[in-house]
Motif scaffolding. Structure first.
Motif, PDB file in Angstrom:
ATOM      1  N   TRP A  33       0.806  -1.227   0.000  1.00 60.78           N
ATOM      2  CA  TRP A  33       0.000   0.000   0.000  1.00 60.78           C
ATOM      3  C   TRP A  33       0.839   1.277   0.000  1.00 60.78           C
ATOM      4  CZ3 TRP A  33       0.568   3.143   4.259  1.00 60.78           C
ATOM      5  CH2 TRP A  33       0.835   2.566   5.500  1.00 60.78           C
ATOM      6  N   GLY A  34       2.169   1.147   0.041  1.00 67.94           N
ATOM      7  CA  GLY A  34       3.044   2.303  -0.115  1.00 67.94           C
ATOM      8  C   GLY A  34       3.358   3.043   1.161  1.00 67.94           C
ATOM      9  N   ALA A  35       3.627   2.308   2.224  1.00 68.05           N
ATOM     10  CA  ALA A  35       3.898   2.928   3.515  1.00 68.05           C
ATOM     11  C   ALA A  35       5.228   3.663   3.554  1.00 68.05           C
ATOM     12  CB  ALA A  35       3.901   1.848   4.611  1.00 68.05           C
ATOM     13  N   GLN A  36       5.277   4.723   4.362  1.00 72.99           N
ATOM     14  CA  GLN A  36       6.548   5.340   4.725  1.00 72.99           C
ATOM     15  C   GLN A  36       7.243   4.453   5.745  1.00 72.99           C
ATOM     16  OE1 GLN A  36       6.201   9.569   5.898  1.00 72.99           O
ATOM     17  NE2 GLN A  36       4.054   9.457   5.255  1.00 72.99           N
ATOM     18  N   ARG A  37       8.543   4.543   5.813  1.00 70.15           N
ATOM     19  CA  ARG A  37       9.282   3.811   6.834  1.00 70.15           C
ATOM     20  C   ARG A  37       8.999   4.436   8.196  1.00 70.15           C
ATOM     21  NH1 ARG A  37      13.456   0.510   5.430  1.00 70.15           N
ATOM     22  NH2 ARG A  37      14.522   0.975   7.387  1.00 70.15           N
ATOM     23  N   PRO A  38       8.809   3.629   9.241  1.00 66.31           N
ATOM     24  CA  PRO A  38       8.580   4.202  10.577  1.00 66.31           C
ATOM     25  C   PRO A  38       9.822   4.917  11.092  1.00 66.31           C
ATOM     26  CG  PRO A  38       8.913   1.839  10.735  1.00 66.31           C
ATOM     27  CD  PRO A  38       8.838   2.162   9.265  1.00 66.31           C
ATOM     28  N   LYS A  39       9.622   5.947  11.886  1.00 65.51           N
ATOM     29  CA  LYS A  39      10.752   6.641  12.496  1.00 65.51           C
ATOM     30  C   LYS A  39      11.425   5.765  13.545  1.00 65.51           C
ATOM     31  CE  LYS A  39       8.361  11.075  11.925  1.00 65.51           C
ATOM     32  NZ  LYS A  39       7.683  12.196  12.634  1.00 65.51           N
ATOM     33  N   ARG A  40      10.621   4.946  14.205  1.00 67.16           N
ATOM     34  CA  ARG A  40      11.128   3.980  15.185  1.00 67.16           C
ATOM     35  C   ARG A  40      10.008   2.991  15.458  1.00 67.16           C
ATOM     36  NH1 ARG A  40      10.078   8.708  17.439  1.00 67.16           N
ATOM     37  NH2 ARG A  40       8.513   8.843  19.106  1.00 67.16           N
ATOM     38  N   SER A  41      10.344   1.872  16.077  1.00 67.57           N
ATOM     39  CA  SER A  41       9.331   0.885  16.429  1.00 67.57           C
ATOM     40  C   SER A  41       9.750   0.188  17.716  1.00 67.57           C
ATOM     41  CB  SER A  41       9.149  -0.139  15.310  1.00 67.57           C
ATOM     42  OG  SER A  41      10.362  -0.826  15.062  1.00 67.57           O
ATOM     43  N   MET A  42       8.780  -0.415  18.384  1.00 66.63           N
ATOM     44  CA  MET A  42       9.049  -1.146  19.617  1.00 66.63           C
ATOM     45  C   MET A  42       8.302  -2.475  19.563  1.00 66.63           C
ATOM     46  SD  MET A  42       8.517   0.028  23.606  1.00 66.63           S
ATOM     47  CE  MET A  42       6.737   0.195  23.448  1.00 66.63           C
TER      48      MET A  42
END
Length: 200
Positions: A33-42
């Motif tokens: 679906w063309g997501a942006q990369r997350p700034k961070r994840s947990m």
């Protein structure tokens, strides 16, 4: 011709193929679906989780891949650019095309239900469902997504189902959708603590 790659969960129980565990659910990956990369994840510290929260986005409804994917991109952009959050807040989103769109996914903590994110999966149906509930395709997609999560070991088999309003002062997921999920077997009437938060 568009190639619609599907999301395949990393965790499959021994002896259980993904096609067997989640045969009735179509999940589009972030790349699809063309997501942006997350700034961070947990990542979740403890799994499987025992709570599942249903939300609505309170925006426009969508009925095909192109409009639903555009809707998810718009929601993610709002969350990341305007609200300055690390990613789209939900673990998954569902359209009235009957498909599921991967948000933060099975493995990463969402930002959908204050006070409960680290112990729950949060899913939003795209649209405003105060007066009208989602179509059958979307409702079945939600049910099948939950069962997929149980089958894959991400959600406990004794999970408790809630609407967002059960843990907040909001009207989310809308009256019509909330009344629908209250008829489902795992809906829980065990009261939750309600921090005073908003509903997207």
């Amino acid at each position: 011709m568009r190639i619609e790659a599907l999301y395949f969960a990393a965790l499959v129980l021994p002896g259980l193929a993904y096609s067997d565990a989640c045969s009735n659910v179509r999940i589009y990956s972030r790349d699809t679906w063309g997501a942006q990369r997350p700034k961070r994840s947990m990542a979740f510290k403890y799994t499987p989780v025992g709570l599942f929260f249903v939300h609505h986005t309170a925006g426009s409804r969508c009925f095909d891949f192109d409009s639903c994917a555009a809707q998810v991109r718009s929601i993610q952009n709002y969350h990341m650019v305007v609200k300055r959050w690390s990613d789209i807040e939900y673990n998954f989103l569902v359209g009235e095309d009957g498909a599921v769109y991967e948000g933060r996914g099975w493995n990463n903590v969402g930002a959908h239900t204050n006070g409960y994110n680290s112990q729950s999966i949060g899913m939003a149906v795209m649209g405003n469902f105060m007066c009208t509930k989602p179509n059958t395709e979307a409702l079945n997609a939600v049910k099948n997504l939950i069962q997929c999560g149980v089958n894959l070991g991400h959600i406990t088999s004794t999970y408790r189902l809630y609407g967002h309003r059960d843990a907040s002062s909001s009207s989310c997921p809308g009256d019509a959708l909330y009344n629908e999920i209250k008829t489902w077997p795992h809906y829980s009437r065990i009261p939750l603590w309600k921090p005073d938060i908003y509903c997207v």
